[in-house]
Scaffold this active site. Sequence first.
Site, mmCIF file in Angstrom:
data_model
loop_
_atom_site.group_PDB
_atom_site.id
_atom_site.type_symbol
_atom_site.label_atom_id
_atom_site.label_comp_id
_atom_site.label_asym_id
_atom_site.label_seq_id
_atom_site.Cartn_x
_atom_site.Cartn_y
_atom_site.Cartn_z
ATOM 1 N N LYS A 22 0.822 -1.207 0.000
ATOM 2 C CA LYS A 22 0.000 0.000 0.000
ATOM 3 C C LYS A 22 0.861 1.264 0.000
ATOM 4 O O LYS A 22 0.644 2.190 -0.786
ATOM 5 C CB LYS A 22 -0.909 -0.002 1.224
ATOM 6 C CG LYS A 22 -1.665 1.298 1.425
ATOM 7 C CD LYS A 22 -2.254 1.443 2.806
ATOM 8 C CE LYS A 22 -1.229 1.643 3.879
ATOM 9 N NZ LYS A 22 -1.308 2.928 4.589
ATOM 10 N N ASN A 23 1.866 1.308 0.876
ATOM 11 C CA ASN A 23 2.669 2.524 1.014
ATOM 12 C C ASN A 23 3.537 2.787 -0.205
ATOM 13 O O ASN A 23 3.915 3.933 -0.462
ATOM 14 C CB ASN A 23 3.522 2.448 2.277
ATOM 15 C CG ASN A 23 2.695 2.581 3.544
ATOM 16 O OD1 ASN A 23 1.579 3.092 3.506
ATOM 17 N ND2 ASN A 23 3.226 2.107 4.653
ATOM 18 N N CYS A 116 -4.588 9.182 10.086
ATOM 19 C CA CYS A 116 -4.639 8.421 11.331
ATOM 20 C C CYS A 116 -5.065 9.304 12.509
ATOM 21 O O CYS A 116 -4.785 10.489 12.558
ATOM 22 C CB CYS A 116 -3.282 7.789 11.633
ATOM 23 S SG CYS A 116 -2.795 6.544 10.435
ATOM 24 N N ARG A 121 1.793 14.450 13.060
ATOM 25 C CA ARG A 121 2.705 14.038 11.998
ATOM 26 C C ARG A 121 2.888 15.249 11.090
ATOM 27 O O ARG A 121 2.284 15.347 10.029
ATOM 28 C CB ARG A 121 2.135 12.828 11.238
ATOM 29 C CG ARG A 121 1.845 11.660 12.168
ATOM 30 C CD ARG A 121 1.015 10.575 11.521
ATOM 31 N NE ARG A 121 1.813 9.683 10.708
ATOM 32 C CZ ARG A 121 1.321 8.620 10.078
ATOM 33 N NH1 ARG A 121 0.041 8.329 10.167
ATOM 34 N NH2 ARG A 121 2.100 7.845 9.357
ATOM 35 N N ASP A 305 5.243 0.406 12.278
ATOM 36 C CA ASP A 305 3.997 -0.213 11.822
ATOM 37 C C ASP A 305 3.857 -1.669 12.256
ATOM 38 O O ASP A 305 2.821 -2.292 12.002
ATOM 39 C CB ASP A 305 3.890 -0.128 10.299
ATOM 40 C CG ASP A 305 3.416 1.238 9.820
ATOM 41 O OD1 ASP A 305 3.038 2.064 10.668
ATOM 42 O OD2 ASP A 305 3.429 1.484 8.600
ATOM 43 N N ARG A 397 -8.204 -0.096 5.445
ATOM 44 C CA ARG A 397 -7.382 0.938 4.821
ATOM 45 C C ARG A 397 -6.093 0.351 4.246
ATOM 46 O O ARG A 397 -5.579 0.855 3.248
ATOM 47 C CB ARG A 397 -7.010 2.025 5.838
ATOM 48 C CG ARG A 397 -8.111 3.001 6.188
ATOM 49 C CD ARG A 397 -7.555 4.133 7.041
ATOM 50 N NE ARG A 397 -6.349 4.661 6.456
ATOM 51 C CZ ARG A 397 -5.204 4.859 7.120
ATOM 52 N NH1 ARG A 397 -5.121 4.566 8.410
ATOM 53 N NH2 ARG A 397 -4.148 5.347 6.506
#
Length: 421
Positions: A22-23, A116, A121, A305, A397
């Site tokens: 995903k990232n 999130c 951040r 993560d 997500r």
Amino acid sequence: MDKFLIQGGSKLHGKVKASGAKNSSLALMPACLLNDGENILFNTPRVNDIFTMNKLLTHMGVNVEFSEHTLRINSKNLSTQVAPYEHVKKMRASVYVLGPLLAKYGFAKVSLPGGCAWGPRPINLHIESMKKLGADVKLEEGYIIAKAKKLHGAKINFDVSSVGATGNVLMAAVLAKGSTIITNAAIEPEIVQLTEMLIQMGAQINGIGTSTLEIEGVDSLKNTSIITISDRIEAGTILIAGAITKSKISIEVSNPEHLNAVIVKLEDAGCKIKVDENLIAIDAQNIDINSVDVTTAIYPGFPTDMQAQWTALMALSNGNATITDTIYIDRFNHIPELIRLGADIETIKNSAVVKGVKKLSGAKVMSTDLRASASLVLAGLAAEGTTEVLRIYHLDRGYQKIEDKLTQLGASIERVPTTEY
């Protein structure tokens, strides 16, 4: 709205394949704004964050076709350089459009991002970097408004290594005039893949995979295609599923080295790990899980993560473990829910002190963010009785129907509708 019903205690067995990262996809997709033709992204995961980015790009006039796991993106008819709040608020990675829009069109108006629910951040690194590249940047009514007739090369040093800022600067610098040097650049596999894609498009970049990147701007970029790397966090989560259920399973990945930090800790915990070219096998049968301390760090360190998932595993270890998150100091919303399942955990500042217990017991628990959700699923797999995990939209997500992979491995997990929030 859905929830998971998990009947704990099943042993897992067999092999599954990790989805695309995903990232990585969330960086590759905005990179397609840098040229005027069709770019093809293979092995794209079908998760909600990808659909969110698709909606943002479509709003901007980009033609996006998503069939199975293949994305075709053509920005030839882009109609606006505005990324509005209603799209950006759903996902922080939306800010990735800032760099390519500014580099290609000389203008970008991007809403300050959401995403999130935990922890600040800040995006100051993105904004300051665009200023160094010659952009006029201001904040107005919740939007970043950036303008530049032509970006120019600059020396950019990140005080803190940032994946998002590194990606944004890379995409801006490839079309800037002259040379850009980024020091203390992120070296995560997802940034390496973005760099590889940009080079395939005709960008001139040296230092790939290192913390110093040198970019020589070019006038234009060509079309390309690329196969998205495996999701190392999904793969790590599934490996911990094997460990926490004391099972023997394997997972197919594009590059096992991306998981070295997690593999080492699993071995320290007593698991037997075998790594082949594209396969990681874990054998946790008939062992007691050793308590192992973890401190998260930027890649190649232990990923933040994976912190919540490791906490779930340590809840059933044979001693005491301290888990410290140096990346996001308040990322512990999963702790109260793990305690509801019987875990013995105390949080002290940015650390969780976990005292291993003999068993966990099923209960109703609530997800609070993406990785917290994963930790609750893992705990539920090992708990006695039934665990209900609410708000699994957080999980959707970033995990592509993880219940299907776990079911394939023999877990008893079911997605059911619910009116509970």
